[in-house]
Design a protein around this motif. Structure first.
Motif, short mmCIF file in Angstrom:
data_model
loop_
_atom_site.label_atom_id
_atom_site.label_comp_id
_atom_site.label_asym_id
_atom_site.label_seq_id
_atom_site.Cartn_x
_atom_site.Cartn_y
_atom_site.Cartn_z
N ASN A 137 131.68 142.11 34.71
CA ASN A 137 130.36 141.47 34.69
C ASN A 137 129.41 142.08 35.71
OD1 ASN A 137 131.62 140.46 36.93
ND2 ASN A 137 131.00 138.35 36.62
N ALA A 138 129.61 143.34 36.06
CA ALA A 138 128.75 144.01 37.04
C ALA A 138 127.31 144.09 36.53
CB ALA A 138 129.26 145.41 37.34
N VAL A 139 126.39 143.74 37.40
CA VAL A 139 124.96 143.85 37.07
C VAL A 139 124.25 144.82 37.99
CG1 VAL A 139 124.81 141.57 36.02
CG2 VAL A 139 124.37 141.82 38.46
N ARG A 140 124.99 145.34 38.98
CA ARG A 140 124.42 146.32 39.91
C ARG A 140 125.40 147.47 40.07
NH1 ARG A 140 123.15 141.36 42.37
NH2 ARG A 140 120.90 141.12 42.65
N CYS A 141 124.85 148.66 40.36
CA CYS A 141 125.71 149.78 40.71
C CYS A 141 126.37 149.48 42.06
CB CYS A 141 124.91 151.08 40.75
SG CYS A 141 123.67 151.16 42.07
N LYS A 142 127.37 150.23 42.41
CA LYS A 142 128.11 149.96 43.65
C LYS A 142 127.20 149.99 44.87
CE LYS A 142 132.13 150.71 46.34
NZ LYS A 142 131.63 149.91 47.41
N GLU A 143 126.33 150.97 44.95
CA GLU A 143 125.46 151.10 46.12
C GLU A 143 124.50 149.90 46.24
OE1 GLU A 143 125.88 153.51 43.81
OE2 GLU A 143 127.19 154.81 44.97
N CYS A 144 123.89 149.52 45.13
CA CYS A 144 122.96 148.39 45.17
C CYS A 144 123.70 147.08 45.42
CB CYS A 144 122.16 148.31 43.87
SG CYS A 144 120.92 149.63 43.71
#
Length: 88
Positions: free
Chosen positions: A68-75
């Motif tokens: 359910n990721a909504v952001r890249c790892k960095e963000c």
């Protein structure tokens, strides 16, 4: 992608607003749009193909690891740091 474009527009309006109140309203609107998109993604159990914050594609490895990721790892790391500071 629509959410990203709406957030971008709200930030643009905040940056170009004539006074502080209008700037704050633009920032609140961007935050609201992002929050709604996040809740929708979590309710669906799906993530997003693109990062909610930067709009870049979320890498397949991250999407596989965090369904359910909504952001890249960095963000996501930046978001977590901001939230930690905000909540003390």
């Amino acid at each position: 992608m629509t959410d990203y474009m709406e957030i971008t527009e709200a930030f643009h309006q905040a940056r170009t607003a004539a006074d502080v109140t209008d700037r704050a309203t633009g920032l609140e609107e961007a935050d609201r749009i992002g929050g709604v998109a996040l809740v929708q993604a979590r309710l669906q159990g799906d993530g997003r193909p693109d990062c909610l914050d930067c709009g870049e594609d979320i890498l397949p490895a991250r999407r596989q690891a965090v369904k359910n990721a909504v952001r890249c790892k960095e963000c996501q790391d930046d978001h977590d740091k901001r939230e930690a500071r905000r909540h003390g």
